[in-house]
Scaffold this active site. Structure first.
Site, short mmCIF file in Angstrom:
data_model
loop_
_atom_site.label_atom_id
_atom_site.label_comp_id
_atom_site.label_asym_id
_atom_site.label_seq_id
_atom_site.Cartn_x
_atom_site.Cartn_y
_atom_site.Cartn_z
N ASP A 263 0.88 -1.14 0.00
CA ASP A 263 0.00 0.00 0.00
C ASP A 263 0.93 1.21 0.00
O ASP A 263 2.10 1.09 0.35
CB ASP A 263 -0.91 -0.03 1.24
CG ASP A 263 -2.10 0.91 1.04
OD1 ASP A 263 -3.13 0.71 1.72
OD2 ASP A 263 -2.01 1.81 0.18
C1 GLC Z 1 -4.23 4.33 -0.34
C2 GLC Z 1 -5.13 3.12 -0.11
C3 GLC Z 1 -5.01 2.09 -1.19
C4 GLC Z 1 -4.81 2.80 -2.51
C5 GLC Z 1 -3.42 3.42 -2.46
C6 GLC Z 1 -3.14 4.26 -3.70
O1 GLC Z 1 -3.65 4.73 0.86
O2 GLC Z 1 -5.01 2.48 1.15
O3 GLC Z 1 -6.23 1.31 -1.20
O4 GLC Z 1 -4.90 1.89 -3.59
O5 GLC Z 1 -3.21 4.20 -1.30
O6 GLC Z 1 -4.02 5.35 -3.73
#
Ligand code: GLC
Length: 737
Positions: A263
């Site tokens: 993430d």
């Molecule tokens: C965010 C979310 C994730 C997302 C990523 C990119 O913090 O937790 O679900 O795909 O970052 O935006």
């Protein structure tokens, strides 16, 4: 002379120096594994390490020297997010990135219809492909453990079996477009509060029986090409480089051959990332001083620090060989896949998919006559009314905005008010009724009390003159509502809606309440409101779906993918102390163990207000007696159960028949019953069909912590056939020998 020349030519060809054919890694006719091996053999160590981390906000590097392209990623689970700037979270404000917003995944789960999941995956895959994305960051399959979680709207409910069945077709169809699913957030990201570091602790049984199955199905049945590590810790180690869930379970037991992607900002340690199964690091705030600084991406944990450790022999070279192989495999499946289609956005087919998923996901919770022997309020018969008052901010609010990374920039967005006006014309009046402020991050937008009072007074005055009132309320995508990065601050409806409901019902008994949300809410007024619809975030065609169902053009057939506890303390996660939810800000313990959702309500005999699997129809369904093929079953046999189901009403409809299994006696505590099969069938008025389920020994197993294995324990079991987890229409006992 001639022979000598020929000999030289043949020798050169055999050495490939003058090879007439394409290099293996560029040759589509070669198997992917051969292409991976060939590409690896041509790459430097620096080039391999460069594959393992971001080069921009949403892309990771390819190998320019070899003509191997970059990987481009995009949110999100409900549609393809608008283009983001190269180096920060800002929107690039392009003019060609408006797309279709599909219903939220709670709505898809509420359809209980795998065909809808396949249509969803195909449509969103075509939109991601058209936008030239290689990885779509979804679907999310975290389990709905508590209604306080701000991100439940992006997931598929409280039951691991429902989530497992409903995520697989989405992944399969999405990937047919040459776009990788990135199933998230693996694992145990079941709340947003302290999500970046909370250390989740739970039993092996809860891990294997509740929180892993949907991810396992996504990998083993869905064939997911990538998976996203979650922000939180698990038993002391960050999920993005966690030996147990990445090396042992995902890449070991499940034989996952794809990529683990963090993430954004989920990586925290080079050594652990190197040896514990992380493949691509995205979104890190490496320098610790500022986020999104001018620092190059070479400061990432899996960038120069990793290269140095490899060169110094502090981590095995095998780690970079494995990472680079997986990333090349992902590139060959997506960016370098020349068989993939071209995709499309905002097509009639995509809008039809969005509308029909909404139609099949909307759940009719309650529909009782206002006066004895009267007709229920739904469906709304236009001929009966002259003045229909629609109330509520959610009747007009653009719910594609906000909510966090799943927010979308749409070409079209039919609001509930627009949808209802299209059917009922100028019979429809509108009053805002309540205000909700702007979707913001980090804080709630306050609404002055004077505004609250005046909007409510206006709506009540208009309701006095209306024949019917339709309040479209619920939650929204503001922070502390259904939004990433924070949990809800209350279980009850926000923005003064409870008082509004009481006031409207006080002046007009003909009140239909539509809740748009991704979470359960407290309903102190439930006895007074004759008709209640759980409407979800329905996307671009939401207003049409809602009008289809409220008008009766479509007979509702959705059922709840999660329970509605009457009060928060009735929910397992919230029945214990703060350590259980939300944790003590460092550590958390899942004290309800395997008793999540209806498993808690059934086993502890604390009935939910509306049960898991509950959903009404404009018709009624009569279930016959379930019949099992035998009274006993051995550990290597199967048992079939048949049930006749009849449409006993006057309109065509669809029914979701659910099969739960209860283990009468076991050496460990097991939930009273657990969902093991379901099917959705369409029935014309008076039509009867016989449904057949096949029960296998796997359906009876529990995870034995002492044996660290799924285990069968002979004894007495019960099969429950239900229209919901509490509306049991038949039971068949049998014995496992
Ligand atoms: C965010 C979310 C994730 C997302 C990523 C990119 O913090 O937790 O679900 O795909 O970052 O935006």
């Amino acid at each position: 002379m001639k022979n000598k020349f020929l000999a030289t030519l043949l020798f050169a060809c055999s050495m490939g120096t003058l090879s007439a054919q394409t290099p293996v890694y560029l040759d589509d006719s070669q198997p992917v594994e051969a292409r991976v091996k060939d590409a690896l053999s041509r790459m430097t160590l620096e080039e391999k390490v460069a594959l393992c981390h971001a080069q921009s906000k949403f892309s990771s590097a390819g190998v320019p020297r070899l003509g191997i392209p970059e990987l481009w990623m995009s949110d999100g689970p409900h549609g393809v997010r608008a283009e983001i700037n190269w180096n920060d979270w800002g929107y690039a404000n392009w003019t060609n990135d408006s797309i279709t917003a599909f219903p939220a995944l709670t709505c898809l789960a509420a359809t209980w219809n795998p065909e809808m999941s396949a249509r969803y995956g195909k449509a969103i895959g075509e939109e991601a492909r058209y936008r030239e994305k290689d990885v779509l960051l979804g679907p999310g399959v975290n389990i709905y453990r508590t209604p306080m979680n701000g991100r439940n709207f992006e997931y598929m409910g409280e039951d691991p079996y429902l989530a497992s069945i409903m995520c697989v077709p989405y992944i399969q169809e999405l990937q047919k477009n040459g776009v990788a699913a990135c199933v998230k957030h693996y694992a145990l990201n079941n709340q947003e509060l302290w999500r970046g570091h909370i250390d989740v602790n739970l039993s092996d049984r809860a891990l294997y029986e509740i929180y892993l199955p949907a991810f396992k199905a996504a990998v083993e049945q869905g064939g997911a090409w990538s998976i996203m590590g979650s922000y939180n810790k698990i038993r002391g180690q960050h999920a993005c480089h966690n030996d147990l869930i990445l090396n042992k379970i995902l890449k070991g037991d499940w034989k996952f051959d794809g990529c683990v992607i963090t993430d954004w900002g989920g990586a925290h340690d080079t050594y652990e990332a190197a040896v514990n199964g992380l493949d691509i690091e995205m979104g890190s705030y490496t320098n610790g001083l500022t986020s999104e600084s001018a620092f190059t991406y070479n400061d990432y944990y899996l960038a120069h620090p990793y290269l140095a450790m490899l060169k110094e022999g502090k981590v095995p070279m095998s780690t970079i060989e494995d990472k680079a192989s997986r990333i090349l495999r992902l590139i060959f499946r997506t960016a370098m896949n020349r068989q993939k289609p071209y995709g499309a956005v905002c097509t009639d087919e995509h809008y039809a998919a969005a509308r029909e998923i909404g139609n099949e996901g909307i759940v009719l919770l309650k529909n009782t006559p206002v006066v004895k022997k009267g007709a229920p309020l739904l469906p709304i018969d236009a001929a009966k009314y002259q003045n229909i008052l629609v109330v509520g901010d959610n009747a007009v609010r653009l719910l594609n905005q906000g909510g966090g990374s799943s927010e979308l920039k749409v070409k079209d967005m039919v609001s509930p008010l627009d949808g209802l006006r299209a059917v009922y014309g100028d019979k429809v009046q509108y009053a805002k009724g309540y205000a909700a402020g702007r979707p913001m991050y980090g804080r709630a937008d306050e609404v002055p009390q004077t505004v609250v009072d005046s909007l409510r007074a206006e709506a009540v005055e208009m309701a006095k003159k209306a024949d019917l009132v339709v309040l479209v309320g619920g939650l929204n995508k503001n922070h502390f509502q259904d939004c990433e990065g924070g949990d809800r601050l209350q279980y009850g409806l926000p923005f003064g809606q409870n008082e509004l409901i009481e006031a409207l019902q006080g002046v007009n008994k003909n009140l239909v309440l539509v809740l748009l949300s991704g979470n359960a809410v407290e309903m102190p007024w439930v006895a007074k409101v004759p008709a209640i619809v759980q409407g979800w975030y329905l996307g671009s065609m939401g207003g049409k779906s809602l009008a289809d169902v409220l008008s009766g053009a479509v007979n509702p057939s959705g059922k709840l993918p999660f329970s509605f506890p009457a009060k928060l303390a009735d929910c397992g996660a919230n029945a214990f102390d703060a350590l259980s939810y939300p944790g003590d800000s460092i550590k958390q313990v899942y004290k309800e163990d395997v008793l999540v959702g209806y498993r808690w309500h059934d086993t502890k005999k604390i009935p939910a207000l509306f049960s898991f699997g509950h959903g009404l129809s404009y018709t009624t369904f009569a279930y016959g007696k379930p019949v099992a093929s035998a009274k006993t079953m051995t550990t290597d046999e199967m048992l079939t159960v048949t049930i006749p189901v009849k449409n006993a009403g006057s309109v065509a409809g669809k029914e979701i028949i659910q099969l739960y299994v209860g283990d009468e006696k076991c050496s460990v505590l097991r939930p009273a019953k657990e969902l093991k099969h379901f099917t959705k069938i369409a029935l014309e008025p008076g039509e009867e069909k016989t449904v057949t389920f096949t029960l296998t020994p796997d359906d009876l197993k529990f995870y034995d912590e002492t044996a660290s294995a799924w285990t069968l324990e002979p004894g007495k079991f019960k099969i429950y056939i239900g229209a919901s987890s509490t509306d049991i229409r038949g039971m068949v006992p049998f014995e496992l020998k």
